[in-house]
Scaffold this motif. Structure first.
Motif, PDB file in Angstrom:
ATOM      1  N   ARG A  91     -33.747  62.231 -45.762  1.00 31.69           N
ATOM      2  CA  ARG A  91     -34.040  62.879 -44.500  1.00 31.69           C
ATOM      3  C   ARG A  91     -33.700  64.628 -44.712  1.00 31.69           C
ATOM      4  NH1 ARG A  91     -31.508  59.239 -39.566  1.00 31.69           N
ATOM      5  NH2 ARG A  91     -32.963  57.732 -39.950  1.00 31.69           N
ATOM      6  N   ALA A  92     -32.925  64.691 -45.675  1.00 28.88           N
ATOM      7  CA  ALA A  92     -32.163  66.257 -45.778  1.00 28.88           C
ATOM      8  C   ALA A  92     -33.475  66.818 -46.327  1.00 28.88           C
ATOM      9  CB  ALA A  92     -30.941  66.147 -46.635  1.00 28.88           C
ATOM     10  N   ALA A  93     -33.996  66.230 -47.351  1.00 25.40           N
ATOM     11  CA  ALA A  93     -35.281  66.823 -48.068  1.00 25.40           C
ATOM     12  C   ALA A  93     -36.605  67.217 -47.230  1.00 25.40           C
ATOM     13  CB  ALA A  93     -35.633  66.057 -49.160  1.00 25.40           C
ATOM     14  N   ILE A  94     -36.800  66.447 -46.178  1.00 25.80           N
ATOM     15  CA  ILE A  94     -37.981  66.552 -45.310  1.00 25.80           C
ATOM     16  C   ILE A  94     -37.589  67.457 -44.116  1.00 25.80           C
ATOM     17  CG2 ILE A  94     -39.072  64.452 -46.015  1.00 25.80           C
ATOM     18  CD1 ILE A  94     -38.249  63.317 -43.243  1.00 25.80           C
ATOM     19  N   GLN A  95     -36.409  67.792 -43.934  1.00 25.70           N
ATOM     20  CA  GLN A  95     -36.036  68.653 -42.746  1.00 25.70           C
ATOM     21  C   GLN A  95     -36.164  70.060 -43.296  1.00 25.70           C
ATOM     22  OE1 GLN A  95     -32.042  67.837 -41.415  1.00 25.70           O
ATOM     23  NE2 GLN A  95     -32.776  66.261 -40.241  1.00 25.70           N
ATOM     24  N   PRO A  96     -36.764  70.873 -42.561  1.00 24.57           N
ATOM     25  CA  PRO A  96     -37.288  72.380 -42.873  1.00 24.57           C
ATOM     26  C   PRO A  96     -35.784  73.002 -42.644  1.00 24.57           C
ATOM     27  CG  PRO A  96     -37.917  71.946 -40.524  1.00 24.57           C
ATOM     28  CD  PRO A  96     -37.642  70.627 -40.957  1.00 24.57           C
ATOM     29  N   PRO A  97     -35.432  74.334 -43.265  1.00 26.24           N
ATOM     30  CA  PRO A  97     -34.502  74.928 -43.525  1.00 26.24           C
ATOM     31  C   PRO A  97     -34.277  75.552 -42.040  1.00 26.24           C
ATOM     32  CG  PRO A  97     -35.937  76.058 -44.799  1.00 26.24           C
ATOM     33  CD  PRO A  97     -36.585  74.687 -44.500  1.00 26.24           C
ATOM     34  N   PRO A  98     -33.056  75.822 -41.358  1.00 20.55           N
ATOM     35  CA  PRO A  98     -32.773  76.295 -40.097  1.00 20.55           C
ATOM     36  C   PRO A  98     -33.451  77.605 -40.257  1.00 20.55           C
ATOM     37  CG  PRO A  98     -30.933  76.100 -41.146  1.00 20.55           C
ATOM     38  CD  PRO A  98     -31.753  75.319 -42.311  1.00 20.55           C
ATOM     39  N   PRO A  99     -34.056  78.185 -39.024  1.00 18.60           N
ATOM     40  CA  PRO A  99     -34.518  79.554 -39.172  1.00 18.60           C
ATOM     41  C   PRO A  99     -33.582  80.926 -39.212  1.00 18.60           C
ATOM     42  CG  PRO A  99     -34.795  78.679 -37.058  1.00 18.60           C
ATOM     43  CD  PRO A  99     -34.242  77.594 -38.058  1.00 18.60           C
ATOM     44  N   PRO A 100     -33.906  81.830 -39.922  1.00 20.59           N
ATOM     45  CA  PRO A 100     -33.090  82.794 -39.901  1.00 20.59           C
ATOM     46  C   PRO A 100     -32.405  83.398 -38.645  1.00 20.59           C
ATOM     47  CG  PRO A 100     -35.028  83.756 -40.661  1.00 20.59           C
ATOM     48  CD  PRO A 100     -35.170  82.180 -40.420  1.00 20.59           C
ATOM     49  N   PRO A 101     -31.283  83.744 -38.448  1.00 17.55           N
ATOM     50  CA  PRO A 101     -30.953  84.418 -37.157  1.00 17.55           C
ATOM     51  C   PRO A 101     -31.708  85.788 -36.728  1.00 17.55           C
ATOM     52  CG  PRO A 101     -29.439  85.143 -38.718  1.00 17.55           C
ATOM     53  CD  PRO A 101     -30.180  83.971 -39.381  1.00 17.55           C
ATOM     54  N   PRO A 102     -32.075  85.834 -35.425  1.00 16.48           N
ATOM     55  CA  PRO A 102     -33.064  87.114 -35.089  1.00 16.48           C
ATOM     56  C   PRO A 102     -32.136  88.367 -35.275  1.00 16.48           C
ATOM     57  CG  PRO A 102     -31.929  85.932 -33.137  1.00 16.48           C
ATOM     58  CD  PRO A 102     -31.678  84.973 -34.354  1.00 16.48           C
TER      59      PRO A 102
END
Length: 159
Positions: free
Chosen positions: A66-77
């Protein structure tokens, strides 16, 4: 002390039930109302320490998948620099200003300026306060201060 421990052990060992009333609301409790179909609920905590080694490996492998298929969180604006709104200076405030008035009194009456600069004047350095035009007051007001006192007042129509 023994009585308290016995009471706690008895309360912890009580069975919990789940039932749905005539309005469709699901309720949990230790004693269902008479005549209602209730299901026993397992309230024993289950954790990784209670899993067999095979189950533990399976759970860890699933967590890695599950950790491998989750995309990384978007960078803060990125922070956006927002200029403070232009306040301007109303005419009734302008007419109450006069030469020789202190900088503190100016700020007290007119509020903080929209822009401040320091300029090299013939008599030394001068601080210049700019009050920009607004839609309701289309004048730029420039107040020049020398030694903390108003030296010059200018008001020019800009719209």
């Amino acid at each position: 002390m023994g009585v308290v421990l016995f009471a706690l052990a008895t309360a912890a060992a009580a069975q919990t039930y789940k039932w749905t009333d005539e309005r469709g609301v699901t309720t949990y409790g230790t004693k269902p109302p008479p005549g209602v179909k209730a299901q026993p609920v397992d309230t024993q905590p289950r954790g990784p320490a209670e899993l067999s080694p095979e189950d533990q490996k399976r759970v860890e492998a699933e967590a890695r998948r599950r950790a491998a298929i989750q995309p990384p969180p978007p960078p803060p604006p990125a922070p956006v620099a927002v200029a403070p709104p232009v306040r301007g200076m109303p005419f009734d405030t302008y007419i109450r200003l006069e030469r020789g008035m202190s900088e503190g009194e100016l700020v007290l009456r007119a509020g903080s300026p929209d822009h401040v600069s320091t300029e090299d004047a013939p008599w030394g350095y001068a601080r210049v306060y700019y009050y920009m035009p607004t839609a309701t007051d289309p004048f730029t007001t420039v107040v020049t201060l020398r030694s903390g006192r108003i030296e010059r007042l200018e008001r020019t129509r800009k719209f």
